[in-house]
Scaffold this active site. Structure first.
Site: not given
Length: 385
Positions: A246, A238, A241-243
């Site tokens: 960003c 996860q 995908e978050e990075r």
């Protein structure tokens, strides 16, 4: 990565939505320190924006990540950082593991309404003593018959005062710290869950961020996402995908900040000429625009490789590192060219300066990104490539 007319259509539709449904309210939401997530997410869900790359069986559009990336990039048209961050938590931080590994029953109960915008979600990883050090979290979820009994707490939780459920990372065993954690769907109206306080932040003012405590909170063990003990691995997935989110979510915003600065400095006069006519200013803005294009390139490349099923941990970490550092450099430089007006809260650049400082901290600090990159380069002491 080739973009089609369908990609551009998503980008245009999201931009139209932002300009009609979000930007007219941003100043009010920033003053209030709160935006109506349920109301906004419901509208986005009705248009399919919250499930572009989620399975059709659960209400998503079933498209690949490249289409979702167009939505993420178009969020850069929002004139604050807090609202797009909250949307990103819903689409790229709290739901990917559930969509990928959750049981059919669990996905129908929590993923379907999240995609529809009928439920707001949040991600529960960070704790007072474990921000970037994810493996050191202390929150526990112990077996008791058919239930987990959860004790502990989470800090810096985006959407924390409004969320209906949390994707919770907790220790479910006593084994090695990378093998004793699990992801659990935790409904936040459950007895024993306390929203201790809404946090007062430097930036991202329109996004509600909270500290939560858990005191003997019971949830059914069927709320486990995937396999028990695999939570650390799922969360690392996860995080990628978050990075990447960003980095991608900043591209249009950075373009917009540069364009606004050009407009302002072209019209502001000092010593008989516009500020923009000074070589130090227009050269610097040219350098910064070049840096934005380099960030776009590495972000698109990482997204393309992810579409091919490749491990993008190194590239996503590089994109996140570059995004965090570039946005600090760019907003600082542009604020300088606004002069005294740049120091006023009424000027958008001051909001961008405050909001985007988080990019080098949240989702893994710059130093964590550097450690990951060094590990992949084979230069981290004690680690092999």
């Amino acid at each position: 990565m080739a973009l089609t007319q369908e990609h551009e259509e998503i980008r245009r539709n999201v931009q139209k939505f932002v300009e009609a449904e979000i930007n007219p309210h941003v100043d009010e939401w920033e003053r209030d320190g709160f935006f109506p997530a349920h109301e906004l997410f419901r509208k986005m869900g009705q248009l399919g924006f919250l499930g572009i790359n989620k399975p059709e069986a659960y209400g998503g559009l079933g498209l690949d990540y490249s289409y979702h990336m167009m939505m993420v990039e178009a969020l850069g048209h929002i004139t604050c950082g807090g609202v797009p961050m909250a949307i990103g938590v819903q689409t790229d931080m709290a739901t990917p593991a559930l969509a990928r590994f959750g049981s059919d029953e669990l996905r129908r109960e929590f993923l379907v309404p999240a995609i529809a915008g009928e439920m707001v979600s949040c991600i529960g990883v960070s704790e007072p003593g474990a921000g970037s050090d994810v493996a050191n979290i202390k929150t526990t979820a112990r077996h008791d018959g058919d239930d987990y009994v959860i004790n502990g707490g989470k800090l810096w939780i985006t959407n924390g005062t409004q969320a209906d459920w949390m994707c919770l990372l907790a220790n479910t065993g006593d084994g090695p710290m990378h093998q004793n954690k699990s992801l659990i769907v935790l409904p936040l109206k459950t007895k024993g869950v306390t929203v201790a306080r809404k946090l007062d932040k430097l930036g991202m003012r329109s996004s509600d961020t909270a500290q939560l405590f858990f005191d003997d909170v019971r949830v059914p063990r069927r709320h486990l996402i995937g396999q028990e003990g695999h939570g650390f691995v799922y969360q690392m997935m996860q995080f990628q995908e978050e990075r990447l989110w960003c980095a991608i979510s900043m591209l249009v915003a950075l373009d917009r900040i540069i364009a606004d600065t050009i407009e302002y400095t072209r019209n502001r006069k000092a010593f008989g000429q516009s500020i923009l006519d000074n070589q130090v200013v227009h050269f610097r803005l040219a350098e910064l625009q070049t840096e934005v294009e380099l960030l776009r390139s590495i972000s698109y490349r990482a997204a393309g490789l992810m579409l091919n099923g490749e491990d993008v941990t190194k590239l996503a970490s590089m994109a996140k590192l570059k995004a965090g550092r570039l946005v600090r450099e760019l907003t600082d430089a542009c604020l300088q060219y606004y002069g005294g007006m740049g120091f006023m809260n009424e000027t958008p650049i001051s909001r961008a300066y405050r909001d985007n400082r988080l990019a080098s901290i949240g989702g893994g600090a710059d130093e964590v990104m550097l450690g990951i990159i060094c590990k992949y380069m084979g230069t981290l002491p004690g680690k092999k490539k």
